[in-house]
Write an enzyme that holds these catalytic residues in place. Structure first.
Site, PDB file in Angstrom:
ATOM      1  N   THR A  91      31.297  37.647  28.366  1.00 11.50           N
ATOM      2  CA  THR A  91      31.886  37.035  29.554  1.00 11.50           C
ATOM      3  C   THR A  91      31.325  37.575  30.863  1.00 11.50           C
ATOM      4  OG1 THR A  91      33.910  36.530  28.389  1.00 11.50           O
ATOM      5  CG2 THR A  91      34.075  36.720  30.777  1.00 11.50           C
ATOM      6  N   ASP A 349      30.304  30.602  30.487  1.00  8.51           N
ATOM      7  CA  ASP A 349      29.698  31.939  30.519  1.00  8.51           C
ATOM      8  C   ASP A 349      28.974  32.290  29.226  1.00  8.51           C
ATOM      9  OD1 ASP A 349      32.144  31.895  29.195  1.00  8.51           O
ATOM     10  OD2 ASP A 349      32.671  33.953  29.762  1.00  8.51           O
TER      11      ASP A 349
HETATM   12 ZN    ZN Z   1      33.784  34.647  28.058  1.00 13.13          ZN
END
Ligand code: ZN
Length: 563
Positions: A91, A349
């Site tokens: 992330t 992401d």
């Molecule tokens: Zn993520």
């Protein structure tokens, strides 16, 4: 969820009414130089949406079912094969690429967590969005001081504000690292969801308006939710998969008791809250209503929590996808009603991968879970015995049974070489391991460019490698090895690998009146910054960027600056 959005809508409406009274006189359109006549006028507001773990695979699977906001975006300019091109598909690195034009090798965000063995605090692990120099902190959840210090590159918002200080930047996300990595250093508002509503950096005081949004979030979390209705498309995907201990996933419908924050986050409610907070803050700050272009950044984290908790197939992800589509539709409807000329970019992401137990049932029998023996602490214990080395603390540090591994600084030079050699031999010989790469090898390679589809595994790892932060060696697991040793309630599936199921994400651009086109050739999330800069006519220094401007104008004309 509807209730929550309605509550937020009321809140925002009252704000809108007062804001509209003080609307500035409409400004004349900026004159477009003759040489750039083919370029569209810049929008007054850029809305950047990151849907955490929204893989290209999820977009493909559900695209035909979208009728709301995602259908609108799918009718714009569509890059179905956007690449979070680096190897550490987590992330924090992923969000660091979206608005910097730079790979994690340049942003410095090499992972969610890494080790800094020079730290004097007891916890040598650092979290990507913390400041470990703050007294009394550790990287553990709830005990760190949120910070942007580790991000080494400016964001779009930072650059826009430098070019025009009137620019307003608002960043709100489900997770702190999403809000921080996309929002940058100069954001006017930067908030994330927490059990207390909206949180920000320590000492950042909430305005009365933010406090009201916080109270609405707390009230929503504090309200029990019945199970969502299962539409026919999701009923077809609803099938229980045993995860042991008498538990299963695949048939959930987001029923939750009052006060269960984790359950709130792993449900469509969390995205509804961020979208509502974003719309509300847009209104109160009058984003898009001045002569300059403003920036609204929203990190929608629920898809990731749903993926980790229930996997990427099953009723839960189906309900999440349809709810996200509907919530985005409601959000865009509110944006339309504001009269603001806005452009949208939506991406993710990183991608994701389903839990091995369901993959095994669904024609992917090689899917498996990682051997706990690859963990740094397990290897340390084994190597201490095998090599007869006695030092305080572990020989090896690592945050997961793959990725970055660090050698203890307490080792003599000779022992360091012995440990490195023995550890890499053991790991490389493991049947679940694709390869082990010394940090020095990566340090000697250039940062890769060109078609990310064709990058070698080493090049992918290089793209998220930074000397001084990354490990002494890096481990890539084979494809379809899930790096969670044992399944358990709340954490059954993940991402983070060097493989394309974790690298490929959609990149969707939309603006009213835009002529749509689809470009299935690979592009990269590092292309987003130069693309949006082109769209708003923001001059940027491209020499040290990893991305390129994508021309969003179908046919003649361009949204990119002249080369
Ligand atoms: Zn993520």
């Amino acid at each position: 969820m509807r209730t929550l959005i309605s509550a937020f809508a009321l809140l925002a409406c009252s704000v809108t009414a007062s804001a509209q009274q003080s609307l500035p006189t409409p400004q004349p359109m900026t004159a477009v130089p003759v040489a750039e006549a083919a370029r569209p006028a810049p929008p007054r507001l850029i809305i950047v949406l990151s849907v955490d773990q929204f893989s290209a695979d999820l977009f493909t699977e559900y695209r035909g079912l979208f009728t709301g906001g995602l259908a609108r975006l799918a009718g714009g300019v569509v890059f179905p094969q956007g690449y979070q091109a680096h190897g550490a598909t987590e992330t924090c690195p992923g969000h660091s690429t979206i608005l910097t034009g730079s790979l994690p090798a340049r942003t410095g965000i090499i992972a969610n967590n890494w080790y800094d063995l020079s730290l004097t605090r007891e916890d040598r692990r650092v979290y990507c969005s913390e400041d470990p120099s703050v007294e009394g902190t550790s990287s553990a959840s709830g005990r760190y001081a949120p910070s942007i210090n580790y991000l080494l590159t400016p964001t779009l918002g930072d650059l826009m504000k430098t070019a025009d200080p009137r620019t307003r930047v608002v960043s709100v996300a489900g997770k702190d690292r999403a809000a921080i990595m996309m929002g940058g250093r100069a954001a006017d508002e930067l908030w994330w969801l927490s059990p207390t509503g909206l949180s920000s950096y320590r000492g950042r005081e909430a305005s009365p308006h933010v406090a009201r949004i916080s109270a609405a979030v707390v009230a929503a979390v504090g309200t029990a939710r019945p199970a969502l209705d299962l539409p026919q498309q999701c009923a077809a995907r609803s099938r229980a998969v045993d995860i042991g201990g008498g538990h299963s996933v695949g048939t959930g419908r987001f029923e939750r008791p009052a006060g269960n924050f984790r359950g709130f986050m792993a449900s469509p409610e969390a995205d509804g809250a961020v979208l509502a907070a974003g719309a509300s803050l847009r209104s109160v700050h009058q984003l898009g209503q001045g002569p300059q272009t403003d920036l609204l950044i929203l990190g929608l984290s629920a898809t990731d929590y749903v993926g980790h908790t229930y996997g990427t197939e099953g009723s839960e992800m189906c309900l999440q996808m349809l709810a996200l589509d509907r919530e985005l539709g409601d959000f865009f409807t509110r944006m339309d009603a504001s009269g603001v000329d806005y452009a949208v970019m939506l991406t993710a992401d990183h991608g994701g991968h389903d839990l091995p137990e369901r993959n095994q049932q669904n024609a992917a029998p090689s899917a498996t879970r990682v051997d706990r023996g690859l963990d740094a602490s397990a290897l340390s214990t084994r190597l201490k015995a095998e090599l007869g080395i006695t030092i305080d603390g572990p020989l090896l540090y690592g945050d997961a049974p793959f990725g970055d591994y660090y050698l203890s600084r307490s080792l003599s030079a000779a022992d360091r070489a012995r440990v490195l050699s023995a550890a890499t031999q053991i790991i490389a010989a493991h049947p679940q391991v694709d390869r082990v790469v010394p940090g020095a090898t990566l340090a000697a390679m250039p940062i890769p460019h060109g078609n990310p589809e064709q990058w070698s595994v080493e090049q992918r790892l290089r793209a998220s490698y930074m000397a001084g932060r990354s490990g002494d060696f890096l481990v890539a697991l084979k494809a379809r090895v899930t790096p969670i040793p044992e399944t358990g309630v709340g954490y059954v599936a993940t991402h983070g690998s060097v493989w394309d199921y974790d690298r490929r994400v959609p990149m969707l651009f939309w603006r009213a009146g835009m002529r749509s086109f689809e470009q299935p050739n690979p592009v990269m999330t590092v292309d987003i910054l130069p693309t949006l800069a082109g769209l708003i006519g923001l001059p940027i220094e491209t020499r040290n960027l990893d991305g390129r401007c994508l021309d969003l104008v179908a046919g003649e004309g361009t949204s990119c600056p002249a080369p």
